[in-house]
Design a protein around this motif. Sequence first.
Motif, PDB file in Angstrom:
ATOM      1  N   MET A  90     -38.250 -47.598 -14.372  1.00 50.41           N
ATOM      2  CA  MET A  90     -37.007 -46.811 -14.033  1.00 50.41           C
ATOM      3  C   MET A  90     -37.345 -45.514 -14.640  1.00 50.41           C
ATOM      4  O   MET A  90     -37.736 -45.360 -15.821  1.00 50.41           O
ATOM      5  N   THR A  91     -36.796 -44.342 -14.116  1.00 48.76           N
ATOM      6  CA  THR A  91     -37.116 -43.018 -14.380  1.00 48.76           C
ATOM      7  C   THR A  91     -35.508 -42.664 -14.601  1.00 48.76           C
ATOM      8  O   THR A  91     -35.079 -42.530 -13.659  1.00 48.76           O
ATOM      9  N   TYR A  92     -35.147 -42.008 -15.824  1.00 49.02           N
ATOM     10  CA  TYR A  92     -33.880 -41.386 -16.001  1.00 49.02           C
ATOM     11  C   TYR A  92     -34.105 -39.839 -15.889  1.00 49.02           C
ATOM     12  O   TYR A  92     -34.764 -39.544 -16.818  1.00 49.02           O
ATOM     13  N   GLY A  93     -33.318 -39.205 -15.218  1.00 53.08           N
ATOM     14  CA  GLY A  93     -33.416 -37.655 -15.358  1.00 53.08           C
ATOM     15  C   GLY A  93     -32.356 -37.013 -16.177  1.00 53.08           C
ATOM     16  O   GLY A  93     -31.480 -37.647 -16.495  1.00 53.08           O
ATOM     17  N   GLY A  94     -32.503 -35.824 -16.483  1.00 54.80           N
ATOM     18  CA  GLY A  94     -31.461 -34.839 -16.871  1.00 54.80           C
ATOM     19  C   GLY A  94     -31.879 -34.889 -18.491  1.00 54.80           C
ATOM     20  O   GLY A  94     -32.332 -35.766 -19.024  1.00 54.80           O
ATOM     21  N   PRO A  95     -31.433 -33.862 -19.093  1.00 48.45           N
ATOM     22  CA  PRO A  95     -31.605 -33.564 -20.593  1.00 48.45           C
ATOM     23  C   PRO A  95     -30.728 -34.361 -21.258  1.00 48.45           C
ATOM     24  O   PRO A  95     -29.867 -34.760 -20.806  1.00 48.45           O
ATOM     25  N   ALA A  96     -31.085 -34.579 -22.391  1.00 43.97           N
ATOM     26  CA  ALA A  96     -30.216 -35.518 -23.460  1.00 43.97           C
ATOM     27  C   ALA A  96     -29.091 -34.474 -23.856  1.00 43.97           C
ATOM     28  O   ALA A  96     -29.310 -33.480 -23.954  1.00 43.97           O
ATOM     29  N   PRO A  97     -27.917 -35.095 -23.926  1.00 48.97           N
ATOM     30  CA  PRO A  97     -26.811 -34.334 -24.323  1.00 48.97           C
ATOM     31  C   PRO A  97     -26.716 -33.978 -25.522  1.00 48.97           C
ATOM     32  O   PRO A  97     -27.247 -34.561 -26.524  1.00 48.97           O
ATOM     33  N   THR A  98     -26.186 -32.795 -25.804  1.00 49.12           N
ATOM     34  CA  THR A  98     -25.952 -32.064 -27.166  1.00 49.12           C
ATOM     35  C   THR A  98     -24.635 -32.086 -27.591  1.00 49.12           C
ATOM     36  O   THR A  98     -23.758 -31.838 -26.931  1.00 49.12           O
ATOM     37  N   TYR A  99     -24.365 -32.732 -28.767  1.00 47.59           N
ATOM     38  CA  TYR A  99     -22.956 -32.676 -29.142  1.00 47.59           C
ATOM     39  C   TYR A  99     -22.709 -31.797 -30.413  1.00 47.59           C
ATOM     40  O   TYR A  99     -23.553 -31.636 -31.162  1.00 47.59           O
ATOM     41  N   GLY A 100     -21.553 -30.949 -30.336  1.00 50.00           N
ATOM     42  CA  GLY A 100     -21.330 -30.059 -31.218  1.00 50.00           C
ATOM     43  C   GLY A 100     -20.252 -30.764 -32.083  1.00 50.00           C
ATOM     44  O   GLY A 100     -20.034 -31.732 -32.213  1.00 50.00           O
TER      45      GLY A 100
END
Length: 120
Positions: free
Chosen positions: A57-67
Amino acid sequence: DQPAQTYSAPAVTYGASAPTYAAPATTYAAPQYSYASQGAVTYAAPSAGITYAAPSMTYGGPAPTYGSPQVYAAPATNYAYGGQCLGAAPQGQQQSLFDQMDRNGDGSITRAEMEAALRG
């Protein structure tokens, strides 16, 4: 002398015999079972041609960034009920709420002072 007389109760015979109480006779036995031979049973490992693997399986999208979390605070508000705001200090002078209610400055609040403070 007269002969002695003897008296006795007559013999009584009752026809019915006393009843007998008993549980009915019960016989308990195990049920009859018959087991027949089913023949030989063989257990074997599955054939070598089967392969188990997880699907790719391939998951797309950038990793989320939390502030840093947002900080919320209630606004500073003075509420006035019927006139003077009891929590606000008069201009140029700092007075505590107690001092504002204690109008004659004797160190205690009378019922009349409390009513006056609540009325404004």
